[in-house]
Every structure is written in C-alpha cells, then in structure tokens.
Scaffold this motif. Structure first.
Motif, PDB file in Angstrom:
ATOM      1  N   SER A  65       0.849  -1.192   0.000  1.00 29.30           N
ATOM      2  CA  SER A  65       0.000   0.000   0.000  1.00 29.30           C
ATOM      3  C   SER A  65       0.883   1.240   0.000  1.00 29.30           C
ATOM      4  CB  SER A  65      -0.892   0.007   1.242  1.00 29.30           C
ATOM      5  OG  SER A  65      -0.104   0.246   2.402  1.00 29.30           O
ATOM      6  N   GLU A 105       1.063  -6.796   7.579  1.00 30.52           N
ATOM      7  CA  GLU A 105       0.080  -5.771   7.950  1.00 30.52           C
ATOM      8  C   GLU A 105       0.266  -4.587   7.008  1.00 30.52           C
ATOM      9  OE1 GLU A 105      -2.305  -5.542  10.264  1.00 30.52           O
ATOM     10  OE2 GLU A 105      -1.942  -7.463  11.252  1.00 30.52           O
ATOM     11  N   ASP A 106      -0.766  -3.854   6.778  1.00 32.00           N
ATOM     12  CA  ASP A 106      -0.770  -2.639   5.951  1.00 32.00           C
ATOM     13  C   ASP A 106      -0.598  -2.882   4.460  1.00 32.00           C
ATOM     14  OD1 ASP A 106      -1.247  -1.077   8.192  1.00 32.00           O
ATOM     15  OD2 ASP A 106       0.866  -0.596   8.492  1.00 32.00           O
ATOM     16  N   SER A 137      -7.012  -5.710   2.520  1.00 31.46           N
ATOM     17  CA  SER A 137      -7.046  -4.690   3.567  1.00 31.46           C
ATOM     18  C   SER A 137      -8.368  -3.933   3.568  1.00 31.46           C
ATOM     19  CB  SER A 137      -5.896  -3.700   3.354  1.00 31.46           C
ATOM     20  OG  SER A 137      -5.989  -2.628   4.265  1.00 31.46           O
TER      21      SER A 137
END
Length: 172
Positions: A65, A105-106, A137
């Motif tokens: 991201s 994560e992210d 996500s």
C-alpha cells in the motif's frame, strides 16, 4: 527497459534456511491461472530470495500500500543475507491463515501460496504458487506502482493510481 514503467510492485515473503521470513520487492508478477488460482513472480538467479523461494514450502505475495513505500525502498536496497529486513524496516508481520510464512500488515492484499512449479528464463526464474488464502485490507484499497528511477531513487517513485491522477480522478 525504461519504457516498462509504470509497473506493479509486490513484496515476496519467503522463509530463509532458518525459517525466518525474508522480504523482497519484485516488479515482475502476474496471476497465472484461474483453476487452480495461481500467481507467479520472477526473481533473479543471484538474489538471496531466489534460494529462499526455491527451498520454501510456502510463501506470500503481497501488494504494498501507499503506507509501505519506504519499506519497498529499504527492502529493495538491502539483502536478507545481511540482515533481517522485517525487524529493521517498518513492516509488521501477521499470522497467516493456512501457511507458516507471515502475511504483512498494511499491505493492500496478501496471497498465501504453496509452490506450484518453477522454470528458468535466462537470468531469472519464474516461481508459480497456488493461492491457498487471500487477505484484502479494509484500510488500504490501492496498491502502488513503480514509476521508475526517473521519478527518484526513494519512496517518491512509488505511487497509487489516485496519487498519479489526482483527487478529482479517484473512484467514489
């Protein structure tokens, strides 16, 4: 090769010989089958991640991201042979649903994969993996693209489509 940009970028997360996760950004990836659902990544033969993938029982392909642009640069500028990129970067591992290798994560999306074959293509090897679980996500809806070194050597060369087009062109 300068005309290949923009290109998508993914993180490859594969365990090293001790089982610790190694992360490498890669520009050459694709979905390669619908049934079974598979993805493929191309990795240089000389890269540390090549041997990690070759020997792995499972691995993750993650689409970074906009929150991870500095991590793309850091992980692409350092070798997992020399340091633990996850502990040294801002990346946060999280438990996977079906495999041992952690997801990130992210990331905008993470795909848990089991090896489905590989073949050499000149100075690279293409690794195909069967997707056994997918994570999308709820926070980050867009992936980033590599715009090439003409945009800079740091995180400024990684942009989402919305960042490139401007706010007036973003989907509702």
């Amino acid at each position: 090769m300068s005309r290949k940009f923009p290109e998508s970028v993914v993180f490859i997360v594969a365990p090293d010989a001790d089982g610790a996760p190694n992360v490498m950004p890669a520009g050459w990836s694709m979905f390669s089958s619908n049934d079974p659902l598979m993805m493929a990544v191309s990795v240089g033969l000389e890269r540390y991640t090549h041997d990690c993938l070759r020997d792995a029982d499972d691995y993750v392909i993650a689409f970074p991201s906009a929150a991870q642009t500095e991590d793309i640069v850091y992980c692409g500028s350092n070798s997992g042979a020399d340091l633990d990129k996850i502990s040294e970067s801002g990346l946060e591992p999280a438990a996977s649903a079906e495999i041992e290798t952690p997801i990130l994560e992210d990331a905008a999306a993470c795909f848990e994969c089991r090896p489905g074959g590989s073949f050499r293509t000149g100075d690279h090897r293409i690794f195909a993996g069967e997707i056994v679980a997918a994570h999308v996500s709820e926070t980050y809806e867009e992936t980033v693209n590599n715009l090439g070194r003409a945009w800079g050597d740091g995180p400024e060369r990684f942009k989402t489509l919305s960042e490139l087009l401007g706010a007036e062109h973003t989907p509702p």
